[in-house]
Design an enzyme around this catalytic site. Structure first.
Site, PDB file in Angstrom:
ATOM      1  N   SER A  17       0.791  -1.289   0.017  1.00 19.04           N
ATOM      2  CA  SER A  17       0.002  -0.067   0.089  1.00 19.04           C
ATOM      3  C   SER A  17       0.835   1.287   0.065  1.00 19.04           C
ATOM      4  O   SER A  17       1.997   1.190   0.296  1.00 19.04           O
ATOM      5  CB  SER A  17      -0.724   0.027   1.229  1.00 19.04           C
ATOM      6  OG  SER A  17      -1.223   1.069   1.538  1.00 19.04           O
ATOM      7  N   TYR A  55      -1.333  -0.833  10.366  1.00 19.50           N
ATOM      8  CA  TYR A  55      -1.230  -0.993   9.013  1.00 19.50           C
ATOM      9  C   TYR A  55      -0.040  -0.702   8.327  1.00 19.50           C
ATOM     10  O   TYR A  55       0.341  -1.318   7.175  1.00 19.50           O
ATOM     11  CB  TYR A  55      -2.613  -0.137   8.322  1.00 19.50           C
ATOM     12  CG  TYR A  55      -3.009  -0.371   6.999  1.00 19.50           C
ATOM     13  CD1 TYR A  55      -3.519  -1.376   6.641  1.00 19.50           C
ATOM     14  CD2 TYR A  55      -2.911   0.577   5.945  1.00 19.50           C
ATOM     15  CE1 TYR A  55      -3.974  -1.761   5.418  1.00 19.50           C
ATOM     16  CE2 TYR A  55      -3.114   0.304   4.728  1.00 19.50           C
ATOM     17  CZ  TYR A  55      -3.692  -0.878   4.356  1.00 19.50           C
ATOM     18  OH  TYR A  55      -4.140  -1.258   2.977  1.00 19.50           O
TER      19      TYR A  55
HETATM   20  N1  LIG Z   1      -8.785   0.095  -0.822  1.00 15.82           N
HETATM   21  C1  LIG Z   1      -7.647   0.807  -0.834  1.00 15.82           C
HETATM   22  O1  LIG Z   1      -7.548   2.026  -0.869  1.00 15.82           O
HETATM   23  C2  LIG Z   1      -6.140   0.155  -0.800  1.00 15.82           C
HETATM   24  C3  LIG Z   1      -5.382   0.894  -0.931  1.00 15.82           C
HETATM   25  C4  LIG Z   1      -3.877   0.377  -0.800  1.00 15.82           C
HETATM   26  C5  LIG Z   1      -3.885  -0.894  -0.445  1.00 15.82           C
HETATM   27  N2  LIG Z   1      -4.903  -1.866  -0.338  1.00 15.82           N
HETATM   28  C6  LIG Z   1      -4.854  -3.208  -0.144  1.00 15.82           C
HETATM   29  O2  LIG Z   1      -5.349  -4.028  -1.115  1.00 15.82           O
HETATM   30  C7  LIG Z   1      -5.921  -5.208  -0.806  1.00 15.82           C
HETATM   31  C8  LIG Z   1      -7.468  -5.117  -0.996  1.00 15.82           C
HETATM   32  O3  LIG Z   1      -8.123  -3.687  -0.583  1.00 15.82           O
HETATM   33  P1  LIG Z   1      -9.771  -3.793  -0.376  1.00 15.82           P
HETATM   34  O4  LIG Z   1      -9.860  -2.183  -0.294  1.00 15.82           O
HETATM   35  O5  LIG Z   1     -10.493  -4.490  -1.449  1.00 15.82           O
HETATM   36  O6  LIG Z   1      -9.939  -4.391   1.099  1.00 15.82           O
HETATM   37  P2  LIG Z   1     -11.525  -4.911   1.491  1.00 15.82           P
HETATM   38  O7  LIG Z   1     -11.118  -4.710   3.086  1.00 15.82           O
HETATM   39  O8  LIG Z   1     -12.486  -4.367   1.034  1.00 15.82           O
HETATM   40  O9  LIG Z   1     -11.251  -6.506   1.101  1.00 15.82           O
HETATM   41  C9  LIG Z   1     -10.550  -7.510   1.696  1.00 15.82           C
HETATM   42  C10 LIG Z   1     -11.096  -8.896   1.772  1.00 15.82           C
HETATM   43  O10 LIG Z   1     -10.216  -9.723   2.612  1.00 15.82           O
HETATM   44  C11 LIG Z   1     -10.995 -10.498   3.074  1.00 15.82           C
HETATM   45  N3  LIG Z   1     -10.135 -10.868   4.331  1.00 15.82           N
HETATM   46  C12 LIG Z   1      -9.770 -10.170   5.589  1.00 15.82           C
HETATM   47  N4  LIG Z   1      -8.844 -10.810   6.151  1.00 15.82           N
HETATM   48  C13 LIG Z   1      -8.772 -12.153   5.695  1.00 15.82           C
HETATM   49  C14 LIG Z   1      -8.203 -13.411   6.147  1.00 15.82           C
HETATM   50  N5  LIG Z   1      -7.496 -13.337   7.336  1.00 15.82           N
HETATM   51  N6  LIG Z   1      -8.321 -14.327   5.281  1.00 15.82           N
HETATM   52  C15 LIG Z   1      -9.153 -14.244   4.227  1.00 15.82           C
HETATM   53  N7  LIG Z   1      -9.534 -13.186   3.839  1.00 15.82           N
HETATM   54  C16 LIG Z   1      -9.822 -12.276   4.455  1.00 15.82           C
HETATM   55  C17 LIG Z   1     -12.026  -9.668   3.788  1.00 15.82           C
HETATM   56  O11 LIG Z   1     -13.200 -10.502   4.309  1.00 15.82           O
HETATM   57  C18 LIG Z   1     -12.277  -8.951   2.553  1.00 15.82           C
HETATM   58  O12 LIG Z   1     -13.333  -9.491   1.877  1.00 15.82           O
HETATM   59  C19 LIG Z   1      -5.720  -5.148   0.757  1.00 15.82           C
HETATM   60  O13 LIG Z   1      -4.617  -5.951   0.984  1.00 15.82           O
HETATM   61  C20 LIG Z   1      -5.602  -3.575   1.080  1.00 15.82           C
HETATM   62  O14 LIG Z   1      -4.650  -3.402   2.368  1.00 15.82           O
HETATM   63  C21 LIG Z   1      -6.253  -1.244  -0.620  1.00 15.82           C
END
Ligand SMILES: NC(=O)c1ccc[n+]([C@@H]2O[C@H](COP(=O)([O-])OP(=O)(O)OC[C@H]3O[C@@H](n4cnc5c(N)ncnc54)[C@H](O)[C@@H]3O)[C@@H](O)[C@H]2O)c1
Length: 256
Positions: free
Chosen positions: A147, A161
């Protein structure tokens, strides 16, 4: 959407693909003709992604799994190998997060442990489970999801985080060095803020989202497809000489 014919027929595991960015990554691989294993902590979310892929004519399987739990990960990888024989690509997208704008001295240790268990332990355990099969085939791709928080500091979330997403970069670096001789390439994508349920849950859609967008040189949050397209590239032949890299996909939010 970008097009990568070389991904046709590949077997891809995308963790955390029950919603958001992970779901879009899974759907994008399926559109390229890959067979995609969906995994999420929440069974209904995983089933919904599978249904969306199948409705669009793609091939998918779905399994509930906790990436932070080794037996759960072993069951997941075992089921994929039983069904499709091997795994070509692992995308470690699963990851939880804590409260927005919470100060470090007010952070419960449970938040720290939960964020590390899903992001860091989860990426390690999934890599550990797929590596022997990739080593035997002398080929494989592991794409970890860090991220902007791991490249700098989270503008929304707490120290757990930022620290967990930084650890994912260290894990990537180590695996890339260790497994290059086995033909396995390991890279990290570092998305900036994405227009997603997660960000809406954290800050809503109005003022704070507009303020955040104003800090991004390209003038908007990423769409999930902006991230997924780069993940396709990282799994494709086009990135065959790239390992240990960190790709910032942040609209210029991180400039380093
Ligand atoms: N949304 C953003 O702005 C953003 C920015 C940078 C990085 N990210 C990263 O991208 C990835 C996806 O982001 P997102 O916004 O779609 O997140 P989100 O929280 O909407 O979705 C993440 C999914 O992972 C699942 N999850 C969580 N813990 C888990 C576990 N222990 N085992 C299996 N599944 C699990 C959740 O149930 C959820 O459905 C993440 O790693 C997040 O940190 C997101």
């Amino acid at each position: 959407m970008a097009s990568f014919e070389c991904l046709r027929g590949k077997t891809v595991l995308v963790t955390g693909s029950g919603r958001g960015v992970g779901r879009q990554i899974a759907q994008s691989f399926a559109v390229q003709g890959a067979q995609v294993a969906i995994c999420d902590l929440v069974q209904d979310r995983a089933a919904e992604t599978r249904a969306l892929i199948e409705q669009a004519g793609g091939t998918a399987m779905a399994q509930a799994a906790d990436v932070g739990d080794e037996p759960s990960v072993q069951r997941l990888v075992g089921a994929i190998v039983e069904r499709w024989g091997h795994i070509d690509v692992l995308v470690n997208a699963a990851g939880s997060y804590g409260a927005a704008f919470r100060r470090t001295h007010e952070t419960p240790v449970e938040e720290w442990d939960g964020v590390f268990a899903s992001n860091v332990r989860g990426s390690f355990l999934c890599a550990k489970a797929v590596l022997p099969g990739m080593m035997a085939r002398k080929a494989g791709r592991i794409i970890n999801v860090s991220s902007n928080a791991g490249r700098s500091v989270s503008p929304l979330l707490g120290c757990s985080y930022t620290a967990a997403k930084t650890a994912i970069i260290g894990l990537t670096r180590h695996l890339a060095h260790e497994y290059a001789r086995d033909g396995i390439l390991v890279n990290t994508i570092a998305p900036g803020p994405v227009r997603s349920e997660r960000v809406t849950d954290l800050i809503g859609e109005d003022d704070k989202a507009t303020q955040l967008a104003a800090q991004i040189p390209l003038g908007r949050l990423a769409e999930p497809a902006d991230i997924a397209d780069v993940v396709l590239f990282m799994a494709s032949d086009a990135s065959r000489f790239m390992t240990g890299a960190i790709l910032d996909v942040s609209g210029g939010y991180v400039l380093a």
